[in-house]
Design an enzyme around this catalytic site. Structure first.
Site, PDB file in Angstrom:
ATOM      1  N   ASP A  80       0.835  -1.202   0.000  1.00  0.00           N
ATOM      2  CA  ASP A  80       0.000   0.000   0.000  1.00  0.00           C
ATOM      3  C   ASP A  80       0.875   1.259   0.000  1.00  0.00           C
ATOM      4  OD1 ASP A  80      -2.313   1.456  -0.017  1.00  0.00           O
ATOM      5  OD2 ASP A  80      -2.755   1.188   2.106  1.00  0.00           O
ATOM      6  N   ASN A 116     -10.209  -3.075  -6.143  1.00  0.00           N
ATOM      7  CA  ASN A 116      -9.448  -2.111  -6.959  1.00  0.00           C
ATOM      8  C   ASN A 116     -10.138  -1.829  -8.292  1.00  0.00           C
ATOM      9  OD1 ASN A 116      -6.101  -3.224  -5.935  1.00  0.00           O
ATOM     10  ND2 ASN A 116      -7.428  -1.657  -5.051  1.00  0.00           N
TER      11      ASN A 116
HETATM   12  C1  FPP Z   1      -1.946   0.202  -3.202  1.00  0.00           C
HETATM   13  O1  FPP Z   1      -1.506   1.534  -3.286  1.00  0.00           O
HETATM   14  C2  FPP Z   1      -1.435  -0.558  -4.317  1.00  0.00           C
HETATM   15  C3  FPP Z   1      -2.209  -1.037  -5.336  1.00  0.00           C
HETATM   16  C4  FPP Z   1      -3.660  -0.833  -5.402  1.00  0.00           C
HETATM   17  C5  FPP Z   1      -1.631  -1.759  -6.458  1.00  0.00           C
HETATM   18  C6  FPP Z   1      -0.377  -2.515  -6.181  1.00  0.00           C
HETATM   19  C7  FPP Z   1       0.131  -2.990  -7.472  1.00  0.00           C
HETATM   20  C8  FPP Z   1       1.391  -3.046  -7.833  1.00  0.00           C
HETATM   21  C9  FPP Z   1       2.529  -2.692  -6.975  1.00  0.00           C
HETATM   22  C10 FPP Z   1       1.730  -3.475  -9.241  1.00  0.00           C
HETATM   23  C11 FPP Z   1       1.139  -4.744  -9.708  1.00  0.00           C
HETATM   24  C12 FPP Z   1       1.746  -5.115 -10.973  1.00  0.00           C
HETATM   25  C13 FPP Z   1       2.358  -6.285 -11.259  1.00  0.00           C
HETATM   26  C14 FPP Z   1       3.054  -6.403 -12.538  1.00  0.00           C
HETATM   27  C15 FPP Z   1       2.335  -7.458 -10.354  1.00  0.00           C
HETATM   28  P1  FPP Z   1      -2.576   2.704  -3.367  1.00  0.00           P
HETATM   29  O2  FPP Z   1      -2.774   3.069  -4.784  1.00  0.00           O
HETATM   30  O3  FPP Z   1      -3.834   2.289  -2.642  1.00  0.00           O
HETATM   31  O4  FPP Z   1      -1.824   3.820  -2.589  1.00  0.00           O
HETATM   32  P2  FPP Z   1      -2.477   4.978  -1.703  1.00  0.00           P
HETATM   33  O5  FPP Z   1      -3.078   4.310  -0.488  1.00  0.00           O
HETATM   34  O6  FPP Z   1      -1.291   5.802  -1.359  1.00  0.00           O
HETATM   35  O7  FPP Z   1      -3.477   5.686  -2.548  1.00  0.00           O
END
Ligand code: FPP
Length: 235
Positions: A23, A71
């Site tokens: 996250d 998501n």
């Molecule tokens: C949470 O951060 C993260 C995600 C929703 C996506 C995680 C995905 C990846 C790291 C890449 C996946 C790709 C591959 C190729 C496996 P957030 O967006 O919720 O962060 P925030 O809480 O700061 O908004």
């Protein structure tokens, strides 16, 4: 090559399975006045070093929460950016991990993804290293509640709703339960990640945003894990 952290004193009791809720990508990007997609790109770059560090310590399985079933409800352009990242980066990212002797598995309802992305997933699974002792399990369009309902329905269909019959139908069948679940980004919750499997997991939370999380912090968590007294409901 061993990662730098493994040259330091290693934790004495190594977890078999580490789950990671990655996250904080969005906030990492916003802090740099970048679009959120840039945070996800930085997040992908961070996967191989951190997972390699865990594998070098002897962790047998790492499950990454890469795309939750919830998501999908993000704004369309962010969902598209995430799907495109899987399309473009999954293969190069997993190639490095396969080179380190890992097999790649997926957990979740992957039927959601476009055909070309599913073909990449099949490709990656078929490239798996031989004589596998390690698994990198990538949760894609994964939700713990949906997984439980799916497994229960499948067990009921088989006419046997016992723990063993149910567990056979989990996406993680054959993998040990996670000993450790790490969540970066400051929130202290599971957010529908491995709900059934996390019954006795040791939980670790850090304010560090996923793109900044590194082997040193993982090492500190694994060392703390080695000190924890796990009772599994007993005294
Ligand atoms: C949470 O951060 C993260 C995600 C929703 C996506 C995680 C995905 C990846 C790291 C890449 C996946 C790709 C591959 C190729 C496996 P957030 O967006 O919720 O962060 P925030 O809480 O700061 O908004």
């Amino acid at each position: 090559m061993k990662s730098k952290q493994t040259l330091e004193a290693a934790p004495t009791v190594v977890p078999a399975h580490v789950g990671i809720i990655m996250d904080g990508n969005g906030r990492w990007a916003t802090a740099r006045r970048l679009p959120r997609a840039a945070g996800h790109r930085a997040g992908v770059k961070n996967i191989t070093p951190v997972v390699s560090c865990a594998l070098d310590y002897g962790v047998k399985c790492v499950t990454l929460y890469a795309f939750s079933s919830e998501n999908k409800n993000r704004p369309e352009d962010e969902v598209n950016a995430l799907v495109d990242l899987i399309r473009k980066r999954l293969k190069p990212m997993t190639r490095d991990l396969i080179k380190r002797g890992a097999r790649i598995a997926f957990s979740g309802d992957t039927s959601y993804f476009p055909d070309d992305v599913r073909a990449i997933m099949r490709d990656v699974e078929s490239e798996n290293a031989d004589g596998i002792a390690k698994t990198v399990n990538i949760a894609l369009n994964y939700g713990g509640r949906a997984e439980i309902i799916r497994a229960a329905a499948m067990a009921a269909r088989d006419g046997e709703v016992t723990q063993a019959a149910f567990e056979k139908h989990l996406y993680t069948a054959g993998l040990p339960d996670p000993d450790v679940i790490v969540r970066t980004g400051g929130e202290k919750r599971l957010s529908n990640f491995l709900l059934y499997q996390a019954a006795y997991s040791e939980l670790f939370f850090t304010d560090t945003l996923w793109p900044d999380f590194d082997g040193a912090e993982l090492t500190a968590m694994l060392k703390e894990f080695a000190m924890r007294h796990r009772r599994f409901g007993k005294v």
